[in-house]
Scaffold this motif. Structure first.
Motif, PDB file in Angstrom:
ATOM      1  N   LEU A 275       0.849  -1.184   0.000  1.00  0.00           N
ATOM      2  CA  LEU A 275       0.000   0.000   0.000  1.00  0.00           C
ATOM      3  C   LEU A 275       0.884   1.232   0.000  1.00  0.00           C
ATOM      4  O   LEU A 275       1.823   1.345   0.799  1.00  0.00           O
ATOM      5  CB  LEU A 275      -0.922   0.006   1.216  1.00  0.00           C
ATOM      6  N   TYR A 276       0.600   2.160  -0.901  1.00  0.00           N
ATOM      7  CA  TYR A 276       1.353   3.406  -1.016  1.00  0.00           C
ATOM      8  C   TYR A 276       0.484   4.543  -0.492  1.00  0.00           C
ATOM      9  O   TYR A 276      -0.663   4.701  -0.914  1.00  0.00           O
ATOM     10  CB  TYR A 276       1.762   3.666  -2.455  1.00  0.00           C
ATOM     11  N   ALA A 277       1.029   5.322   0.445  1.00  0.00           N
ATOM     12  CA  ALA A 277       0.238   6.325   1.150  1.00  0.00           C
ATOM     13  C   ALA A 277       0.860   7.714   1.019  1.00  0.00           C
ATOM     14  O   ALA A 277       1.920   7.974   1.597  1.00  0.00           O
ATOM     15  CB  ALA A 277       0.123   5.957   2.627  1.00  0.00           C
ATOM     16  N   PRO A 278       0.222   8.628   0.273  1.00  0.00           N
ATOM     17  CA  PRO A 278       0.692  10.013   0.252  1.00  0.00           C
ATOM     18  C   PRO A 278       0.304  10.706   1.564  1.00  0.00           C
ATOM     19  O   PRO A 278      -0.866  10.695   1.946  1.00  0.00           O
ATOM     20  CB  PRO A 278      -0.056  10.639  -0.937  1.00  0.00           C
ATOM     21  N   MET A 279       1.275  11.285   2.226  1.00  0.00           N
ATOM     22  CA  MET A 279       1.035  12.047   3.446  1.00  0.00           C
ATOM     23  C   MET A 279       1.113  13.526   3.065  1.00  0.00           C
ATOM     24  O   MET A 279       2.185  14.132   3.055  1.00  0.00           O
ATOM     25  CB  MET A 279       2.071  11.683   4.512  1.00  0.00           C
ATOM     26  N   MET A 280      -0.045  14.085   2.745  1.00  0.00           N
ATOM     27  CA  MET A 280      -0.100  15.403   2.117  1.00  0.00           C
ATOM     28  C   MET A 280       0.473  16.510   2.994  1.00  0.00           C
ATOM     29  O   MET A 280       1.193  17.385   2.522  1.00  0.00           O
ATOM     30  CB  MET A 280      -1.551  15.721   1.750  1.00  0.00           C
ATOM     31  N   MET A 281       0.185  16.480   4.281  1.00  0.00           N
ATOM     32  CA  MET A 281       0.655  17.547   5.177  1.00  0.00           C
ATOM     33  C   MET A 281       2.097  17.333   5.614  1.00  0.00           C
ATOM     34  O   MET A 281       2.723  18.256   6.140  1.00  0.00           O
ATOM     35  CB  MET A 281      -0.252  17.634   6.410  1.00  0.00           C
ATOM     36  N   ASP A 282       2.634  16.134   5.422  1.00  0.00           N
ATOM     37  CA  ASP A 282       4.014  15.839   5.794  1.00  0.00           C
ATOM     38  C   ASP A 282       4.956  15.833   4.589  1.00  0.00           C
ATOM     39  O   ASP A 282       6.155  15.553   4.744  1.00  0.00           O
ATOM     40  CB  ASP A 282       4.090  14.480   6.492  1.00  0.00           C
ATOM     41  N   ASN A 283       4.417  16.088   3.390  1.00  0.00           N
ATOM     42  CA  ASN A 283       5.230  16.134   2.162  1.00  0.00           C
ATOM     43  C   ASN A 283       5.999  14.830   1.942  1.00  0.00           C
ATOM     44  O   ASN A 283       7.169  14.845   1.551  1.00  0.00           O
ATOM     45  CB  ASN A 283       6.195  17.321   2.192  1.00  0.00           C
ATOM     46  N   ALA A 284       5.308  13.708   2.174  1.00  0.00           N
ATOM     47  CA  ALA A 284       5.993  12.417   2.112  1.00  0.00           C
ATOM     48  C   ALA A 284       5.107  11.358   1.456  1.00  0.00           C
ATOM     49  O   ALA A 284       3.878  11.476   1.419  1.00  0.00           O
ATOM     50  CB  ALA A 284       6.379  11.953   3.516  1.00  0.00           C
ATOM     51  N   LEU A 285       5.775  10.331   0.935  1.00  0.00           N
ATOM     52  CA  LEU A 285       5.108   9.135   0.434  1.00  0.00           C
ATOM     53  C   LEU A 285       5.639   7.952   1.225  1.00  0.00           C
ATOM     54  O   LEU A 285       6.855   7.790   1.379  1.00  0.00           O
ATOM     55  CB  LEU A 285       5.388   8.941  -1.058  1.00  0.00           C
ATOM     56  N   MET A 286       4.727   7.102   1.723  1.00  0.00           N
ATOM     57  CA  MET A 286       5.129   5.957   2.521  1.00  0.00           C
ATOM     58  C   MET A 286       4.607   4.677   1.891  1.00  0.00           C
ATOM     59  O   MET A 286       3.530   4.660   1.277  1.00  0.00           O
ATOM     60  CB  MET A 286       4.610   6.088   3.959  1.00  0.00           C
ATOM     61  N   ALA A 287       5.393   3.604   2.015  1.00  0.00           N
ATOM     62  CA  ALA A 287       4.995   2.286   1.521  1.00  0.00           C
ATOM     63  C   ALA A 287       4.815   1.344   2.709  1.00  0.00           C
ATOM     64  O   ALA A 287       5.685   1.276   3.585  1.00  0.00           O
ATOM     65  CB  ALA A 287       6.038   1.744   0.558  1.00  0.00           C
TER      66      ALA A 287
END
Length: 291
Positions: A275-287
């Protein structure tokens, strides 16, 4: 906004009576597989099924601002090879979908169609009455569906024509979309939206049979939160709540909170067991590894 009667959207609150709730966070999501910083308000991520790339939309400004600073990033599925400004010159791009070598991008009042092999915008479909196009999914017959979170309703791109498919009065704040088992799944943001994007009535997850376009709430997704992305994996659905930063698993007539993160958990994407998760307020992408 559009006036709406709640009875037009939900059939009955008794949906909840047969649903079991487990809101204990799962230890499956204790540590991400990898994370990527350096992004600018990432909102959506799409995995190309034909190669190694993920594509990430970056709003890079106010969510409704037409500033020309929005862009698309490209990163491989291991989070290592990274091209931050793969495509530039957009406004506030949000939802992404990939189909037949094309990347579809929801960008305010415009749906962009991009050739993935060249990185060139092939088509732009402009909707004068749209307010904030949000998410995209593609049906089994290559029909493209696009939500308008602020203007309401669902648009359909078919035979190269983009037109309203579900009216805003029936669906005032749709967000996440997913084509699953010949049904369209719609994650709604909620009702009575406030200036800070919170709602007095939480959003629900609906399924729609394209033959009759009737909105049918899923019991496990009824009034779940301010819903954004949807991912299907094995026999479960995963749904993100943007405001709370929580990720829910809907499975076997239960819903379980499996991840508590920061606000801004946006339009999640998935491929295989990841699962790929954009963290909009943290300016990050997490897997994350899915169970």
């Amino acid at each position: 906004m559009y006036p709406v009667k709640i009875s037009n959207i939900i059939s009955t609150a008794s949906l909840l009576l047969s649903v079991s709730f487990n809101l204990s966070a799962s230890n499956t999501f204790e540590q991400p597989l990898w994370q990527l910083q350096q992004l600018d308000q990432p909102e959506s991520v799409a995995a190309d099924p034909d190669n190694q790339w993920l594509y990430v939309s970056n709003i890079n400004g106010a969510p409704t601002e037409l500033n020309g600073k929005g862009y698309i990033s490209r990163v491989n599925k291991q989070g290592k090879q990274f091209s931050q400004h793969w495509l530039t010159g957009l406004d506030a791009p949000k939802g992404l979908a990939i189909n037949n070598g094309k990347l579809y991008v929801a960008d305010m009042q415009t749906l962009h169609v991009i050739n993935l092999s060249t990185g060139i915008v092939q088509q732009r479909h402009k909707l004068e009455n749209a307010v904030m196009l949000n998410d995209i999914t593609v049906g089994s017959d290559d029909t493209v569906y696009v939500s308008d979170m602020l203007g309401g309703g669902i648009y359909q791109l078919k035979n190269n024509q983009l037109s309203m498919w579900i009216e805003p009065e029936k669906l005032p704040h749709p967000n996440g979309l997913l084509w699953e088992k010949n049904q369209l799944l719609i994650a709604s943001w909620g009702l009575d939206m406030q200036a800070d994007f919170t709602t007095t009535i939480p959003g629900s997850l609906y399924q729609v049979n394209p033959s009759d376009k009737v909105l049918q709430p899923l019991a496990t997704g009824y009034q779940l939160g301010n819903l954004d992305g949807i991912v299907s994996h094995k026999n479960a659905l995963y749904v993100s709540d943007w405001i709370s930063g929580e990720l829910y698993q809907l499975k076997d007539n239960q819903r379980q909170k499996v991840l508590s993160s920061n606000p801004g958990l946006a339009d999640i994407g998935g491929e295989g067991d990841i699962l790929y998760a954009p963290m909009m307020m943290d300016n990050a992408l997490m897997a994350w590894q899915l169970p």
